[in-house]
Design a protein around this motif. Structure first.
Motif, PDB file in Angstrom:
ATOM      1  N   HIS A  10      12.064   5.987 -16.884  1.00  0.00           N
ATOM      2  CA  HIS A  10      12.126   4.985 -15.809  1.00  0.00           C
ATOM      3  C   HIS A  10      11.940   3.616 -16.443  1.00  0.00           C
ATOM      4  N   ARG A  19       7.405   3.721 -13.353  1.00  0.00           N
ATOM      5  CA  ARG A  19       7.846   3.655 -11.972  1.00  0.00           C
ATOM      6  C   ARG A  19       6.701   3.219 -11.069  1.00  0.00           C
ATOM      7  N   ALA A  24      16.905   5.313 -14.125  1.00  0.00           N
ATOM      8  CA  ALA A  24      16.119   6.544 -14.214  1.00  0.00           C
ATOM      9  C   ALA A  24      17.023   7.672 -14.679  1.00  0.00           C
ATOM     10  N   PHE A  80      15.208  16.173 -10.385  1.00  0.00           N
ATOM     11  CA  PHE A  80      14.285  15.699  -9.360  1.00  0.00           C
ATOM     12  C   PHE A  80      13.250  14.726  -9.911  1.00  0.00           C
ATOM     13  N   ARG A  81      12.792  14.957 -11.146  1.00  0.00           N
ATOM     14  CA  ARG A  81      11.782  14.100 -11.769  1.00  0.00           C
ATOM     15  C   ARG A  81      12.300  13.575 -13.099  1.00  0.00           C
ATOM     16  N   PRO A  82      13.085  12.491 -13.080  1.00  0.00           N
ATOM     17  CA  PRO A  82      13.614  11.948 -14.327  1.00  0.00           C
ATOM     18  C   PRO A  82      12.485  11.596 -15.299  1.00  0.00           C
ATOM     19  N   SER A  83      12.764  11.779 -16.581  1.00  0.00           N
ATOM     20  CA  SER A  83      11.738  11.523 -17.595  1.00  0.00           C
ATOM     21  C   SER A  83      11.682  10.059 -18.032  1.00  0.00           C
TER      22      SER A  83
END
Length: 120
Positions: A77, A94, A67, A72-75
């Protein structure tokens, strides 16, 4: 400003290991190496649950996920599921996983690398 960070999470049974890398290529190289090690280590036998039989190929023995880049919010996965018979499947996503169909002669790790757009 810090450089992008790629995370590799390896789950084998109840053990979880996290590693961090500066680039996607480094993370995928580590994923490929670890998946190769696990293929021979995670052999499973058939499981019976009431009347249902769960064959080794149906069991996820290890999950390796990439990831990134960081935050905080990976682009991105994606990862590999190593099955109880030693085979592997690549996927992206994900929560909603989409399987990646390998091309002729392509390993699941190479298919993941292709789909995620890694350079090597």
């Amino acid at each position: 400003m810090s450089s992008p960070r790629w995370n590799l999470t390896v789950r084998v049974g109840s053990k979880v290991d996290h590693q961090h890398f500066a680039t996607l290529d480094e993370a995928l190289a580590a994923l490929e190496e670890r998946a190769g090690q696990l293929t021979g280590e995670v052999a499973r036998s058939e499981v019976r649950f009431f009347r249902r039989r769960i064959e080794p190929v149906e069991q996820v023995a290890a999950r390796l996920e990439v990831a990134g880049p960081g935050g905080f919010r990976p682009s991105v996965h994606g990862g590999l599921d190593v099955r109880g018979d030693g085979s592997a499947e690549a996927y992206t996503g994900r929560v909603r996983r989409s399987l990646i169909e390998p091309r002729r002669g392509e390993s699941p790790a190479a298919a993941l690398r292709r789909r995620l757009g890694a350079t090597t």
